[in-house]
Design a protein around this motif. Structure first.
Motif, PDB file in Angstrom:
ATOM      1  N   GLU A 138       1.001  -1.326  -0.082  1.00 33.17           N
ATOM      2  CA  GLU A 138       0.092  -0.122   0.173  1.00 33.17           C
ATOM      3  C   GLU A 138       0.900   1.348   0.068  1.00 33.17           C
ATOM      4  O   GLU A 138       0.500   2.326  -0.636  1.00 33.17           O
ATOM      5  CB  GLU A 138      -0.872  -0.117   1.217  1.00 33.17           C
ATOM      6  N   ASP A 139       1.851   1.246   0.779  1.00 31.80           N
ATOM      7  CA  ASP A 139       2.962   2.392   0.994  1.00 31.80           C
ATOM      8  C   ASP A 139       3.980   2.486   0.125  1.00 31.80           C
ATOM      9  O   ASP A 139       5.107   2.782   0.254  1.00 31.80           O
ATOM     10  CB  ASP A 139       3.257   2.557   2.194  1.00 31.80           C
ATOM     11  N   TYR A 140       3.811   1.837  -1.401  1.00 33.05           N
ATOM     12  CA  TYR A 140       4.961   1.487  -2.201  1.00 33.05           C
ATOM     13  C   TYR A 140       5.492   2.590  -2.531  1.00 33.05           C
ATOM     14  O   TYR A 140       6.709   2.911  -2.610  1.00 33.05           O
ATOM     15  CB  TYR A 140       4.481   0.829  -3.186  1.00 33.05           C
ATOM     16  N   GLU A 141       4.886   3.966  -2.880  1.00 32.05           N
ATOM     17  CA  GLU A 141       5.476   5.158  -3.346  1.00 32.05           C
ATOM     18  C   GLU A 141       6.621   5.740  -2.270  1.00 32.05           C
ATOM     19  O   GLU A 141       7.516   6.242  -2.781  1.00 32.05           O
ATOM     20  CB  GLU A 141       4.079   6.268  -3.709  1.00 32.05           C
ATOM     21  N   ALA A 142       6.100   5.643  -0.890  1.00 26.69           N
ATOM     22  CA  ALA A 142       7.088   6.128   0.022  1.00 26.69           C
ATOM     23  C   ALA A 142       8.421   5.396   0.233  1.00 26.69           C
ATOM     24  O   ALA A 142       9.349   5.774   0.158  1.00 26.69           O
ATOM     25  CB  ALA A 142       6.342   6.409   1.137  1.00 26.69           C
ATOM     26  N   PHE A 143       8.264   4.022  -0.162  1.00 23.39           N
ATOM     27  CA  PHE A 143       9.000   2.890   0.126  1.00 23.39           C
ATOM     28  C   PHE A 143      10.080   3.317  -1.373  1.00 23.39           C
ATOM     29  O   PHE A 143      11.306   3.284  -0.937  1.00 23.39           O
ATOM     30  CB  PHE A 143       8.473   1.636  -0.088  1.00 23.39           C
ATOM     31  N   ALA A 144       9.506   3.417  -2.212  1.00 24.54           N
ATOM     32  CA  ALA A 144      10.421   3.503  -3.496  1.00 24.54           C
ATOM     33  C   ALA A 144      11.177   4.699  -3.559  1.00 24.54           C
ATOM     34  O   ALA A 144      12.163   5.141  -3.884  1.00 24.54           O
ATOM     35  CB  ALA A 144       9.504   3.396  -4.700  1.00 24.54           C
ATOM     36  N   GLU A 145      10.572   5.903  -2.820  1.00 25.45           N
ATOM     37  CA  GLU A 145      10.971   7.288  -2.918  1.00 25.45           C
ATOM     38  C   GLU A 145      12.322   7.275  -2.082  1.00 25.45           C
ATOM     39  O   GLU A 145      13.381   7.713  -2.120  1.00 25.45           O
ATOM     40  CB  GLU A 145      10.204   8.193  -2.171  1.00 25.45           C
ATOM     41  N   ARG A 146      11.982   6.292  -0.835  1.00 21.59           N
ATOM     42  CA  ARG A 146      13.474   6.155   0.121  1.00 21.59           C
ATOM     43  C   ARG A 146      14.477   5.414  -0.598  1.00 21.59           C
ATOM     44  O   ARG A 146      15.476   5.608  -0.390  1.00 21.59           O
ATOM     45  CB  ARG A 146      12.898   5.327   1.491  1.00 21.59           C
ATOM     46  N   GLY A 147      14.037   4.260  -1.423  1.00 17.55           N
ATOM     47  CA  GLY A 147      15.208   3.434  -2.045  1.00 17.55           C
ATOM     48  C   GLY A 147      15.877   4.472  -2.894  1.00 17.55           C
ATOM     49  O   GLY A 147      17.123   4.419  -3.313  1.00 17.55           O
ATOM     50  N   LEU A 148      15.094   5.366  -3.791  1.00 14.40           N
ATOM     51  CA  LEU A 148      15.696   6.192  -4.789  1.00 14.40           C
ATOM     52  C   LEU A 148      16.724   7.303  -4.198  1.00 14.40           C
ATOM     53  O   LEU A 148      17.901   7.395  -4.466  1.00 14.40           O
ATOM     54  CB  LEU A 148      14.718   6.964  -5.770  1.00 14.40           C
ATOM     55  N   SER A 149      16.452   7.576  -2.913  1.00 15.10           N
ATOM     56  CA  SER A 149      17.093   8.462  -2.000  1.00 15.10           C
ATOM     57  C   SER A 149      18.378   7.759  -1.712  1.00 15.10           C
ATOM     58  O   SER A 149      19.554   8.445  -1.797  1.00 15.10           O
ATOM     59  CB  SER A 149      16.295   9.009  -0.912  1.00 15.10           C
ATOM     60  N   ILE A 150      18.409   6.601  -1.468  1.00 14.33           N
ATOM     61  CA  ILE A 150      19.567   5.791  -0.740  1.00 14.33           C
ATOM     62  C   ILE A 150      20.347   5.722  -1.970  1.00 14.33           C
ATOM     63  O   ILE A 150      21.708   5.930  -1.699  1.00 14.33           O
ATOM     64  CB  ILE A 150      19.142   4.376  -0.242  1.00 14.33           C
ATOM     65  N   MET A 151      20.086   5.296  -3.005  1.00 16.66           N
ATOM     66  CA  MET A 151      20.719   5.143  -4.196  1.00 16.66           C
ATOM     67  C   MET A 151      21.570   6.306  -4.548  1.00 16.66           C
ATOM     68  O   MET A 151      22.565   6.408  -5.224  1.00 16.66           O
ATOM     69  CB  MET A 151      19.939   4.454  -5.441  1.00 16.66           C
ATOM     70  N   GLU A 152      20.758   7.408  -4.520  1.00 13.14           N
ATOM     71  CA  GLU A 152      21.541   8.711  -5.089  1.00 13.14           C
ATOM     72  C   GLU A 152      22.608   9.084  -4.078  1.00 13.14           C
ATOM     73  O   GLU A 152      23.520   9.683  -4.461  1.00 13.14           O
ATOM     74  CB  GLU A 152      20.397   9.810  -4.917  1.00 13.14           C
ATOM     75  N   ARG A 153      22.224   9.011  -2.806  1.00 12.62           N
ATOM     76  CA  ARG A 153      23.419   9.079  -1.852  1.00 12.62           C
ATOM     77  C   ARG A 153      24.508   8.323  -1.893  1.00 12.62           C
ATOM     78  O   ARG A 153      25.603   8.639  -1.771  1.00 12.62           O
ATOM     79  CB  ARG A 153      22.728   8.849  -0.229  1.00 12.62           C
ATOM     80  N   LEU A 154      24.411   6.902  -2.284  1.00  8.60           N
ATOM     81  CA  LEU A 154      25.404   6.158  -2.652  1.00  8.60           C
ATOM     82  C   LEU A 154      26.192   6.594  -3.696  1.00  8.60           C
ATOM     83  O   LEU A 154      27.462   6.750  -3.782  1.00  8.60           O
ATOM     84  CB  LEU A 154      24.781   4.819  -3.071  1.00  8.60           C
ATOM     85  N   ASN A 155      25.623   7.361  -4.722  1.00  5.85           N
ATOM     86  CA  ASN A 155      26.245   7.855  -5.745  1.00  5.85           C
ATOM     87  C   ASN A 155      26.981   9.217  -5.418  1.00  5.85           C
ATOM     88  O   ASN A 155      27.903   9.402  -6.207  1.00  5.85           O
ATOM     89  CB  ASN A 155      25.468   7.963  -7.238  1.00  5.85           C
ATOM     90  N   ASN A 156      26.518   9.755  -4.596  1.00  2.00           N
ATOM     91  CA  ASN A 156      27.112  10.963  -4.071  1.00  2.00           C
ATOM     92  C   ASN A 156      28.261  10.968  -3.146  1.00  2.00           C
ATOM     93  O   ASN A 156      29.165  11.730  -3.267  1.00  2.00           O
ATOM     94  CB  ASN A 156      25.997  11.866  -3.786  1.00  2.00           C
ATOM     95  N   VAL A 157      27.854   9.973  -2.108  1.00  4.06           N
ATOM     96  CA  VAL A 157      28.997  10.211  -1.078  1.00  4.06           C
ATOM     97  C   VAL A 157      29.689   8.826  -0.928  1.00  4.06           C
ATOM     98  O   VAL A 157      30.462   8.648  -0.154  1.00  4.06           O
ATOM     99  CB  VAL A 157      28.015  10.490   0.133  1.00  4.06           C
ATOM    100  N   GLY A 158      29.037   7.603  -1.705  1.00  3.75           N
ATOM    101  CA  GLY A 158      29.911   6.525  -1.256  1.00  3.75           C
ATOM    102  C   GLY A 158      29.151   5.528  -0.261  1.00  3.75           C
ATOM    103  O   GLY A 158      28.303   5.724   0.063  1.00  3.75           O
ATOM    104  N   ILE A 159      29.906   4.579  -0.100  1.00  4.05           N
ATOM    105  CA  ILE A 159      29.441   3.474   0.886  1.00  4.05           C
ATOM    106  C   ILE A 159      30.514   3.298   1.983  1.00  4.05           C
ATOM    107  O   ILE A 159      31.474   3.008   1.566  1.00  4.05           O
ATOM    108  CB  ILE A 159      28.822   2.310   0.266  1.00  4.05           C
TER     109      ILE A 159
END
Length: 83
Positions: free
Chosen positions: A48-69
């Motif tokens: 039901e809350d897929y949109e918020a979950f997907a938004e969080r996932g995209l945010s994590i991937m963006e951070r990975l690409n910007n600051v690394g892991i």
């Protein structure tokens, strides 16, 4: 820690350890975590809350690409079952 305490274990000491990583922008690690995010996002599609979950996932991937892991923090808990 609540789960550990609730099981009857008396927590005596807690240690936190973080081993620094030489290359936080290592391409392989970023790719592996990004792929894991994508897989979890796909599995969550029916939720039901897929949109918020997907938004969080995209945010994590963006951070990975910007600051690394970095390596994950490890916690060691020492305890006992009695006094």
């Amino acid at each position: 820690m609540d789960i550990i305490s609730a099981s009857g274990i008396i927590i005596r000491s807690i240690y936190e350890f973080n081993e620094p990583k030489e290359d936080v922008m290592e391409e392989r690690d970023i790719r592996l975590v990004s792929e894991a995010c994508k897989q979890h996002m796909e599995r969550a599609r029916p939720f039901e809350d897929y949109e918020a979950f997907a938004e969080r996932g995209l945010s994590i991937m963006e951070r990975l690409n910007n600051v690394g892991i970095q390596r994950p923090t490890q916690i060691v808990i020492l305890g006992s079952l009695g006094e």
